[in-house]
Scaffold this motif. Structure first.
Motif, PDB file in Angstrom:
ATOM      1  N   THR A 318       0.833  -1.205   0.000  1.00 25.19           N
ATOM      2  CA  THR A 318       0.000   0.000   0.000  1.00 25.19           C
ATOM      3  C   THR A 318       0.870   1.259   0.000  1.00 25.19           C
ATOM      4  N   VAL A 319       1.937   1.227   0.799  1.00 23.68           N
ATOM      5  CA  VAL A 319       2.857   2.371   0.841  1.00 23.68           C
ATOM      6  C   VAL A 319       3.496   2.574  -0.529  1.00 23.68           C
ATOM      7  N   SER A 320       3.970   1.494  -1.134  1.00 16.93           N
ATOM      8  CA  SER A 320       4.610   1.592  -2.450  1.00 16.93           C
ATOM      9  C   SER A 320       3.648   2.169  -3.478  1.00 16.93           C
ATOM     10  N   PHE A 321       2.419   1.662  -3.471  1.00 18.25           N
ATOM     11  CA  PHE A 321       1.420   2.139  -4.418  1.00 18.25           C
ATOM     12  C   PHE A 321       1.147   3.628  -4.226  1.00 18.25           C
ATOM     13  N   THR A 322       0.992   4.059  -2.977  1.00 14.02           N
ATOM     14  CA  THR A 322       0.706   5.466  -2.686  1.00 14.02           C
ATOM     15  C   THR A 322       1.856   6.366  -3.121  1.00 14.02           C
ATOM     16  N   VAL A 323       3.081   5.950  -2.804  1.00  9.92           N
ATOM     17  CA  VAL A 323       4.266   6.746  -3.154  1.00  9.92           C
ATOM     18  C   VAL A 323       4.368   6.910  -4.668  1.00  9.92           C
ATOM     19  N   VAL A 324       4.154   5.842  -5.402  1.00 12.22           N
ATOM     20  CA  VAL A 324       4.287   5.895  -6.861  1.00 12.22           C
ATOM     21  C   VAL A 324       3.169   6.717  -7.493  1.00 12.22           C
ATOM     22  N   ILE A 325       1.956   6.589  -6.973  1.00 12.99           N
ATOM     23  CA  ILE A 325       0.836   7.362  -7.524  1.00 12.99           C
ATOM     24  C   ILE A 325       1.066   8.857  -7.298  1.00 12.99           C
ATOM     25  N   VAL A 326       1.486   9.228  -6.083  1.00 11.02           N
ATOM     26  CA  VAL A 326       1.760  10.643  -5.800  1.00 11.02           C
ATOM     27  C   VAL A 326       2.897  11.148  -6.680  1.00 11.02           C
ATOM     28  N   THR A 327       3.914  10.315  -6.872  1.00 14.47           N
ATOM     29  CA  THR A 327       5.034  10.676  -7.749  1.00 14.47           C
ATOM     30  C   THR A 327       4.541  10.950  -9.168  1.00 14.47           C
ATOM     31  N   CYS A 328       3.699  10.081  -9.671  1.00 14.35           N
ATOM     32  CA  CYS A 328       3.165  10.217 -11.034  1.00 14.35           C
ATOM     33  C   CYS A 328       2.401  11.532 -11.191  1.00 14.35           C
ATOM     34  N   ILE A 329       1.618  11.893 -10.173  1.00 16.90           N
ATOM     35  CA  ILE A 329       0.831  13.127 -10.231  1.00 16.90           C
ATOM     36  C   ILE A 329       1.745  14.351 -10.200  1.00 16.90           C
ATOM     37  N   ILE A 330       2.700  14.378  -9.246  1.00 17.54           N
ATOM     38  CA  ILE A 330       3.575  15.546  -9.095  1.00 17.54           C
ATOM     39  C   ILE A 330       4.482  15.713 -10.311  1.00 17.54           C
ATOM     40  N   ALA A 331       4.904  14.598 -10.920  1.00 17.74           N
ATOM     41  CA  ALA A 331       5.795  14.676 -12.090  1.00 17.74           C
ATOM     42  C   ALA A 331       5.183  15.498 -13.210  1.00 17.74           C
ATOM     43  N   ASN A 332       3.862  15.499 -13.302  1.00 10.83           N
ATOM     44  CA  ASN A 332       3.197  16.208 -14.389  1.00 10.83           C
ATOM     45  C   ASN A 332       3.128  17.718 -14.181  1.00 10.83           C
ATOM     46  N   PHE A 333       3.592  18.206 -13.032  1.00 11.08           N
ATOM     47  CA  PHE A 333       3.690  19.653 -12.835  1.00 11.08           C
ATOM     48  C   PHE A 333       4.936  20.218 -13.518  1.00 11.08           C
ATOM     49  N   GLY A 334       5.880  19.347 -13.882  1.00  7.72           N
ATOM     50  CA  GLY A 334       7.084  19.802 -14.573  1.00  7.72           C
ATOM     51  C   GLY A 334       8.271  19.962 -13.646  1.00  7.72           C
ATOM     52  N   LEU A 335       9.450  19.817 -14.228  1.00  5.32           N
ATOM     53  CA  LEU A 335      10.688  19.806 -13.454  1.00  5.32           C
ATOM     54  C   LEU A 335      10.940  21.117 -12.729  1.00  5.32           C
ATOM     55  N   GLU A 336      10.737  22.248 -13.370  1.00  2.00           N
ATOM     56  CA  GLU A 336      11.029  23.539 -12.748  1.00  2.00           C
ATOM     57  C   GLU A 336      10.174  23.783 -11.518  1.00  2.00           C
ATOM     58  N   GLN A 337       8.891  23.459 -11.587  1.00  2.00           N
ATOM     59  CA  GLN A 337       8.006  23.644 -10.442  1.00  2.00           C
ATOM     60  C   GLN A 337       8.417  22.735  -9.286  1.00  2.00           C
ATOM     61  N   ILE A 338       8.795  21.510  -9.600  1.00  7.00           N
ATOM     62  CA  ILE A 338       9.210  20.565  -8.573  1.00  7.00           C
ATOM     63  C   ILE A 338      10.422  21.101  -7.820  1.00  7.00           C
ATOM     64  N   ILE A 339      11.408  21.580  -8.569  1.00  7.26           N
ATOM     65  CA  ILE A 339      12.631  22.100  -7.954  1.00  7.26           C
ATOM     66  C   ILE A 339      12.341  23.344  -7.125  1.00  7.26           C
ATOM     67  N   THR A 340      11.530  24.251  -7.662  1.00  5.65           N
ATOM     68  CA  THR A 340      11.235  25.507  -6.985  1.00  5.65           C
ATOM     69  C   THR A 340      10.651  25.287  -5.591  1.00  5.65           C
ATOM     70  N   TYR A 341       9.705  24.364  -5.481  1.00  7.33           N
ATOM     71  CA  TYR A 341       8.995  24.180  -4.214  1.00  7.33           C
ATOM     72  C   TYR A 341       9.665  23.187  -3.262  1.00  7.33           C
ATOM     73  N   SER A 342      10.534  22.332  -3.773  1.00  5.61           N
ATOM     74  CA  SER A 342      11.110  21.280  -2.935  1.00  5.61           C
ATOM     75  C   SER A 342      12.566  21.508  -2.560  1.00  5.61           C
ATOM     76  N   LEU A 343      13.293  22.289  -3.349  1.00  2.39           N
ATOM     77  CA  LEU A 343      14.725  22.441  -3.128  1.00  2.39           C
ATOM     78  C   LEU A 343      15.094  22.960  -1.746  1.00  2.39           C
ATOM     79  N   PRO A 344      14.409  23.970  -1.197  1.00  2.00           N
ATOM     80  CA  PRO A 344      14.799  24.457   0.141  1.00  2.00           C
ATOM     81  C   PRO A 344      14.798  23.359   1.201  1.00  2.00           C
TER      82      PRO A 344
END
Length: 444
Positions: A318-344
């Protein structure tokens, strides 16, 4: 505390397989595309720059793995912490290197360099779905994870990278240029800083759950044998990763004739393989990137599953499934957005992880002193936040000048190091002088 009497050692074959798995887990897309950029800019100063880079990009992660092997279990790294700090650190780490940042980044980089050059239009969403499904299939069986990554995926990546390295030696596409930027002034220091920014030391703490579990799965459970096995694995990983970095750095340094217009290491590498191998080179690079990203997402999913299932008694699948699904959703926001909000958050967590590794190392060799994990984490959290704000560029100019003049190592974004080490030393001395360490040991 009872210790296992099983003194079974890890076989040579299993050591090699787990070592190859470890190399593959670390070899994400960023690790493949960063060294060419360093090599191009360092130019004739490649060797001193690379020596500094290897210290922090390979040496620190290897040190973290060795310490994890000493303490026996990854969660022992934080066991002396107050509960709120313990849980807060691990949750923050696994969310950051999992679905919030590292895994979505791996998916988007795999798409940008592995598929996009060959298609017209935007196919990120279907690519992310297929990539995520493959990640899940490889994650659900931990033994297959070890065997597949260690026996198939890693050798394939090593062969591909070796082909590029040999081509660079036989067919250099230019001569190293004069070093540019900070490499012209202090190549070793700049290499150290760039290696630190790979944040592989943070990944080492997270991957520790997977690596130690892989060792245990081979029937190795005694503390001494786990420590010995982890040391051997860290050594093999260091040789492979160091060789990879050196080869790709040399590619960048000797590709000066075809790098005009390259914006990053990925484009440098892309230009190079196309020039040497033609269309087949593009497929070669795509294969490397996709395999590297896939091995990273599989390993990080497994690490998240190990932690959350063992700590909160959640179902591993269940944990693996949840982690991968959330990853799939966030990946579609694009690399720049991911870096901007997560890098700090990543920039703060990395020095905290290193501080806990150092505190655990001291506690292992000086068991008579009271563990200094709490003070090390709090001081590093404070000064690491200052470093993160400096890197992101949100510190006012007036404060920046004051910190640069009076805060040691601030200009190289490691102002946390001296307070952390000082805190550990002072805490250890105080525990000896007050006798609190002896009482703690007696109570145990």
């Amino acid at each position: 505390m009872a210790h296992s009497t099983n003194n079974k050692a890890l076989s040579l074959k299993d050591t090699v397989v787990i070592s190859l798995m470890t190399f593959a887990l670390f070899l994400g897309a960023g690790n493949v595309i960063f060294p060419p950029a360093l090599g191009l800019e360092a130019g004739t100063s490649l060797l001193p720059a690379m020596s500094g880079f290897l210290f922090t990009a390979v040496g620190l992660p290897a040190f973290a793995l060795v310490v994890l092997g000493m303490v026996g279990k990854a969660n022992q790294l934080t066991s002396p912490l107050a509960t709120v700090l313990n849980r807060g650190f691990w949750i923050g780490l696994f969310v950051a290197i999992g679905p919030a940042f590292a895994m979505p980044r791996a998916v988007t980089v795999a798409y940008e360099m592995g598929l996009r050059p060959f298609v017209q239009g935007d196919y990120l969403l279907p690519f992310a779905i297929v990539f995520s499904l493959i990640t899940l299939l490889l994650t659900y069986n931990s033994q297959k994870l070890v065997d597949l990554i260690g026996k198939v995926m890693t050798p394939a990546m090593i062969i591909m990278l070796a082909a590029i390295a040999v081509a660079a030696l036989l067919f250099p596409l230019g001569n190293p240029a004069e070093p540019g930027g900070r490499y012209a002034i202090a190549p070793v220091t700049e290499g150290v800083m760039q290696g630190y920014m790979t944040m592989d030391a943070l990944a080492a703490v997270g991957f520790g759950w997977v690596i130690i579990q892989a060792i245990n799965s081979k029937g190795v459970t005694s503390s001494a044998q786990i420590a010995k096995s982890t040391m051997h694995i860290a050594l093999i990983y260091s040789v492979l990763m160091g060789g990879c970095y050196i080869a790709l750095g040399y590619v960048g340094a000797t590709a000066t004739s075809i790098t005009q217009g390259a914006a990053n290491g990925g484009e440098i590498l892309s230009f190079y393989v196309y020039e040497i191998f033609g269309d087949s080179g593009q497929l070669l690079l795509a294969g490397i990137i996709i395999l590297a990203c896939l091995s990273t997402t599989v390993g990080l999913t497994q690490a998240n599953a190990e932690y959350f299932s063992s700590t909160f008694k959640l179902n591993r699948n269940t944990v693996s499934f949840t982690v991968v699904i959330v990853t799939c959703i966030i990946a579609n926001f694009g690399l720049e957005q991911i870096i901007t909000y997560s890098l700090p958050a990543i920039l703060i967590l990395c020095p905290v992880a290193l501080a806990l590794v150092v505190a655990s190392f001291v506690s292992h060799y000086f068991p008579q002193v009271k563990p200094a994990h709490n003070v090390a984490m709090i001081l590093t959290l404070l000064f690491g936040t200052v470093d993160a704000m400096h890197i992101v560029g949100v510190i006012p100019a007036s404060m920046d000048n004051v910190f640069a003049a009076h805060l040691p190592l601030y200009t190289v974004n490691t102002s946390w190091l001296i307070p952390c080490l000082t805190g550990i030393v002072v805490q250890s001395l105080m525990s000896v002088l007050t006798g609190s360490a002896t009482k703690t040991q007696e109570a145990i």
